[in-house]
Design an enzyme around this catalytic site. Structure first.
Site, PDB file in Angstrom:
ATOM      1  CD  GLU A  65      -0.762 -13.914   1.599  1.00 36.05           C
ATOM      2  OE1 GLU A  65      -1.641 -13.700   2.444  1.00 36.05           O
ATOM      3  OE2 GLU A  65      -0.479 -13.090   0.700  1.00 36.05           O
ATOM      4  N   PRO A 274       7.062   4.259  -0.912  1.00 41.55           N
ATOM      5  CG  PRO A 274       5.496   5.292  -2.293  1.00 41.55           C
ATOM      6  CD  PRO A 274       6.966   5.224  -2.017  1.00 41.55           C
ATOM      7  N   GLY A 316       8.769  -3.115  -7.181  1.00 42.67           N
ATOM      8  CA  GLY A 316       9.824  -4.106  -7.318  1.00 42.67           C
ATOM      9  C   GLY A 316      11.239  -3.586  -7.288  1.00 42.67           C
ATOM     10  CG  ASN A 341      10.515  -9.290   6.049  1.00 44.16           C
ATOM     11  OD1 ASN A 341      11.255  -9.303   7.022  1.00 44.16           O
ATOM     12  ND2 ASN A 341      10.425 -10.308   5.223  1.00 44.16           N
ATOM     13  CD  GLU A 344      11.320  -7.546   1.944  1.00 47.17           C
ATOM     14  OE1 GLU A 344      10.513  -8.363   1.484  1.00 47.17           O
ATOM     15  OE2 GLU A 344      11.196  -6.310   1.828  1.00 47.17           O
TER      16      GLU A 344
END
Length: 433
Positions: A65, A274, A316, A341, A344
């Site tokens: 979110e 992962p 990240g 997703n 991306e």
């Protein structure tokens, strides 16, 4: 009968539960599930003074979110830099992600706080301090005490990126008055899909707009340019592909694919990132048993000519691996998890592959396939065949990647819609003195 009895019931119950909640949070902090140094924020204490001027409070429960909200926050900041954007989340991982982006200079005008627990004194203390002019609440993380207090104080609130599964809708239908009361906290509800919109209307939301999915509208994931260049020099023209955001049991399938392709593509490097980086050593142990030469990023192990599989077990850095790999396979899709997703990697010129279980991103999958920007496979054997085609034919890979980028770039209209909706509730920008 006035609906205010629900708020009174919450306050009474919350005061009774408060000692237990304090103990529960401290135990979670001892277990590493809360940030012990920032535990006061969970009780509504602020880490800094409220800045002057308009303030928008944005809430996203966890990493997914929060990531979906970040492009909207930057869109708002670009339009009105004088507005303070307060972002709350509820997990340590999401807080780490946001702080990383702030420190990297990728988030401007954003303050992060942990969301207060849903007991009266914590919520009151939070709202008394921050005094938000507008609330942007994300998805379906409904906290009745917080929403009741927002209603009572008459703070404008919008529900953005709203979703409501059929299963959740049936559950809420068992308490229709409570569902209607909670949803009436929001002046407007911006639903992800037509199905979400219909269910939310069925539960009593007054003003519902099908706006699209914020997770499908975002700038490319960031990466350090110097690190990208260093890796490009290290890897050179070596054939490579990425399995992104993988889940347990997928990595062994990926290792099988690598072994099947290795003889056809000398020097092939398979990179596995992962979904949960802490699983890196566990994955390495499992794949080493399969006679693969493994290196782990978390251990700063070098990639050599002999390395078969590189496990990118850090947080990240997906933006780095997407920039380095022309072909990306989305994890969570070879098992019934629902996928990750696919937009991306599409934003970063990758040809996208995914397995059969992409139901969490069904609209993005349909759009990418229709645009020719992705390929769907049923299992490891079909994944091997698809990779063989793409690694052999760079022109075909580039064509798919271009189509993927074109589709992904067209999903950003929702940012303008939500930015304009939010700014309507704030005072107009004052002229410069």
């Amino acid at each position: 009968m006035s609906m205010d009895w629900r708020r009174l019931l919450w306050r009474g119950t919350g005061h009774l539960l408060a000692p237990g909640v304090h103990l529960w949070l401290r135990r979670r902090a001892d277990a590493g599930k809360e940030d012990a140094a920032r535990l006061p924020e969970r009780f509504g204490f602020a880490a800094m003074a409220r800045p002057q001027g308009p303030l928008i409070w944005c809430h996203g429960a966890s990493v997914g979110e929060a990531q979906a909200l970040l492009p909207l926050l930057q869109h708002l900041h670009a339009a009105r830099p004088e507005i303070t954007l307060l972002l709350t989340t509820g997990t340590v991982t999401s807080a780490t992600l946001v702080q990383q982006r702030v420190m990297q200079g990728l988030l401007r005008g954003v303050i992060h706080q942990f969301v207060p627990v849903d007991i009266p004194h914590a919520v009151d203390r939070f709202l008394d301090h921050w005094r938000p002019d507008l609330v942007l609440w994300s998805e379906s993380d409904f906290w009745p005490g917080i929403l009741a207090e927002i209603q009572r104080r008459d703070i404008p609130a919008l529900l953005v990126n709203a979703r409501m599964s059929e299963r959740s809708c049936r559950r809420w239908s068992l308490a229709p008055q409570t569902a209607r009361w909670l949803l009436r906290s929001f002046r407007t509800v911006y639903a992800q899909t037509a199905q979400d919109a219909e269910r939310l209307r069925r539960l009593g939301a007054a003003d519902v707009i099908e706006a699209g999915n914020l997770k499908e509208a975002a700038p490319p994931l960031p990466a350090n340019a110097e690190t990208v260049m260093q890796w490009q020099m290290t890897l050179g023209n070596r054939p490579r592909w990425l399995a992104a955001s993988t889940h347990p049991s997928e990595e062994t399938q990926i290792a099988d694919v690598h072994r099947a392709l290795k003889s056809r593509f000398p020097g092939l490097l398979t990179i596995i990132a992962p979904r949960h980086p802490q699983r890196g050593p566990e994955i390495a142990a499992a794949l080493n048993a399969a006679d693969c030469s493994i290196a782990l990023r978390s251990r700063s192990e070098a990639v050599t000519e002999a390395t078969d599989i590189y496990i990118a077990d850090t947080l990240g850095e997906l933006g780095l691996w997407y920039r380095l790999c022309p072909v990306v396979m989305m994890g969570g899709s070879l098992i019934p998890h629902g996928g990750q997703n696919p937009l991306e990697p599409a934003r970063l010129d990758c040809a996208v592959l995914f397995g059969p279980a992409m139901f969490n991103f069904s609209e993005a999958v349909a759009g990418l396939l229709e645009a020719g920007g992705a390929m769907q496979v049923r299992d490891g054997a079909e994944l091997t065949a698809a990779l063989s085609i793409l690694l052999k034919d760079p022109a075909k890979t580039a064509k798919i990647a271009t189509a993927a980028r074109g589709y992904a770039g067209g999903q950003n209209r929702i940012l303008d819609t939500l930015r304009d909706a939010a700014l309507r509730f704030l005072p107009a920008r004052l002229p410069a003195p």
